[in-house]
Design a protein around this motif. Structure first.
Motif, short mmCIF file in Angstrom:
data_model
loop_
_atom_site.label_atom_id
_atom_site.label_comp_id
_atom_site.label_asym_id
_atom_site.label_seq_id
_atom_site.Cartn_x
_atom_site.Cartn_y
_atom_site.Cartn_z
N LYS A 31 5.33 13.83 2.86
CA LYS A 31 6.31 14.08 1.81
C LYS A 31 6.46 12.87 0.90
CE LYS A 31 9.14 17.51 4.26
NZ LYS A 31 10.50 17.83 4.75
N ILE A 32 6.60 11.70 1.51
CA ILE A 32 6.76 10.48 0.71
C ILE A 32 5.49 10.19 -0.09
CG2 ILE A 32 7.08 7.98 0.84
CD1 ILE A 32 8.88 8.40 3.24
N GLU A 33 4.33 10.41 0.55
CA GLU A 33 3.07 10.16 -0.14
C GLU A 33 2.94 11.05 -1.37
OE1 GLU A 33 -1.46 11.08 0.96
OE2 GLU A 33 -0.57 9.51 2.22
N LYS A 34 3.30 12.31 -1.24
CA LYS A 34 3.21 13.23 -2.38
C LYS A 34 4.19 12.83 -3.48
CE LYS A 34 1.30 17.25 -0.05
NZ LYS A 34 0.01 17.06 -0.72
N ALA A 35 5.38 12.41 -3.09
CA ALA A 35 6.37 11.97 -4.08
C ALA A 35 5.85 10.75 -4.84
CB ALA A 35 7.69 11.65 -3.39
N LEU A 36 5.24 9.82 -4.11
CA LEU A 36 4.73 8.61 -4.74
C LEU A 36 3.54 8.90 -5.65
CD1 LEU A 36 4.95 6.11 -1.73
CD2 LEU A 36 6.56 6.42 -3.62
N LEU A 37 2.64 9.78 -5.20
CA LEU A 37 1.50 10.15 -6.04
C LEU A 37 1.97 10.85 -7.32
CD1 LEU A 37 -0.91 11.45 -3.26
CD2 LEU A 37 -1.34 9.49 -4.75
N ILE A 163 -0.09 2.93 -0.35
CA ILE A 163 -0.94 4.09 -0.07
C ILE A 163 -2.36 3.66 0.28
CG2 ILE A 163 -2.08 6.07 -1.18
CD1 ILE A 163 0.58 6.64 -2.59
N ILE A 164 -2.81 2.49 -0.22
CA ILE A 164 -4.15 2.03 0.15
C ILE A 164 -4.12 1.16 1.41
CG2 ILE A 164 -4.06 0.02 -1.39
CD1 ILE A 164 -7.18 2.02 -0.40
N SER A 165 -3.11 0.32 1.58
CA SER A 165 -3.11 -0.59 2.74
C SER A 165 -2.79 0.13 4.05
CB SER A 165 -2.12 -1.74 2.52
OG SER A 165 -0.79 -1.26 2.45
N MET A 166 -1.88 1.11 4.01
CA MET A 166 -1.50 1.80 5.24
C MET A 166 -2.65 2.61 5.84
SD MET A 166 1.51 0.78 5.90
CE MET A 166 1.98 1.92 7.21
N PRO A 167 -3.38 3.41 5.05
CA PRO A 167 -4.53 4.12 5.63
C PRO A 167 -5.62 3.18 6.15
CG PRO A 167 -3.88 5.15 3.58
CD PRO A 167 -3.12 3.87 3.68
N LEU A 168 -5.80 2.04 5.47
CA LEU A 168 -6.80 1.08 5.96
C LEU A 168 -6.38 0.54 7.32
CD1 LEU A 168 -7.61 -0.93 2.70
CD2 LEU A 168 -9.02 0.80 3.82
N ARG A 169 -5.09 0.30 7.49
CA ARG A 169 -4.57 -0.15 8.78
C ARG A 169 -4.78 0.93 9.84
NH1 ARG A 169 -3.90 -3.40 12.88
NH2 ARG A 169 -1.98 -3.03 14.06
N ILE A 238 7.62 18.48 -4.05
CA ILE A 238 8.03 17.08 -3.99
C ILE A 238 7.17 16.25 -4.94
CG2 ILE A 238 8.19 15.04 -2.52
CD1 ILE A 238 8.89 16.87 -0.21
N GLY A 239 5.87 16.56 -4.99
CA GLY A 239 4.98 15.89 -5.93
C GLY A 239 5.38 16.16 -7.37
N THR A 240 5.80 17.39 -7.64
CA THR A 240 6.23 17.76 -8.99
C THR A 240 7.49 17.00 -9.40
OG1 THR A 240 5.31 19.98 -8.71
CG2 THR A 240 6.90 19.67 -10.48
#
Length: 258
Positions: A31-37, A163-169, A238-240
């Motif tokens: 949910k947070i990821e979609k809101a941020l994107l 969004i880039i650092s967390m998936p890399l972790r 949420i993205g909208t």
């Protein structure tokens, strides 16, 4: 001094976002990821219109050109430029298993980093060309307007850094390395901005084209990456909402400071 600060503000946003890898133990919730994107998409759409396309049209009129030609030509060239980069560069988008670009035997984390770096190229160009326009004094852009664009991109870079650092972790990378990769993805912005300023300082007549070029490149990223990712699967509303908020924030920044 002003030039350096303007160019480095977006990188600061990315750096602070990437630092979330030290504070968060789990991945960002969907949910947070979609809101941020969505928020990032809204910021980039508003910046493309208020900070880039409208000044490009105004400046073309002042130069005695047909107002819509530089805006239309530059915009389409920006789209084409990102299309070529997207087609040639091996990269992997978030939540995707299929790499894009020329086939290459690269680690998954490297291709994820390339995807975000591609995303950041037009943002660095946008800040650079806006600053150059303000410095030229006849582009319909105030120095505060260039600062507003820089601040807007920094705000949307904060979630991008996370969004880039967390998936890399999550992919097994150490926190420190994931942080530096997140920062590195944003380092292309001040570099691209500085190169753009150098180019514009030599040929000021191309400013309307470069302003709209940066707008086209940013819109390509929005349509190709941000909107599809924010509207896939569940919680698309949420993205909208995030896109609407991002658009309003950037619009207010530009109108209030520009």
């Amino acid at each position: 001094m002003t030039e350096a600060v303007t160019l480095l503000i977006p990188l600061l946003g990315t750096t602070l976002g990437a630092a979330m890898v030290f504070l968060m133990k789990k991945e960002i919730s969907p949910k947070i990821e979609k809101a941020l994107l969505g928020f990032a998409a809204g910021v980039m759409i508003a910046a493309s219109v208020w900070s880039l396309l409208i000044p490009a049209i105004d400046m073309a009129q002042e130069q005695g050109k047909v107002a819509w030609i530089p805006a239309a030509a530059g915009f389409l060239l920006g789209i084409a430029f990102l299309l070529v980069l997207d087609t040639l560069t091996p990269h992997l988008h978030l939540d995707s298993e299929k790499p894009e670009g020329i086939p290459a035997k690269l680690p998954r984390t490297t291709m994820m980093l390339f995807a975000v770096t591609l995303h950041n190229i037009p943002e660095g160009m946008a800040v650079g060309v806006a600053y150059a326009g303000a410095a030229a004094g006849n582009a319909g852009i105030a120095m505060t307007g260039a600062l507003a664009l820089s601040l807007g991109i920094a705000i949307q870079n904060f979630p991008e850094g996370a969004i880039i650092s967390m998936p890399l972790r999550s992919a097994g990378m150490s926190r420190v390395k994931a942080f530096f990769c997140g920062v590195l993805s944003g380092a292309v912005e001040p570099v691209g901005g500085f190169i753009t300023i150098l180019l514009v300082s030599k040929i000021t007549s191309v400013l309307p084209y470069l302003l709209s070029f940066a707008a086209g490149a940013m819109i390509y990223v929005v349509i190709e990456e941000l909107i599809p990712e924010s509207q896939s699967g569940e919680h698309t509303n949420i993205g909208t909402i995030g896109a609407a908020l991002g658009f309003v924030v950037m619009m207010v920044l530009d109108v209030a400071l520009g």
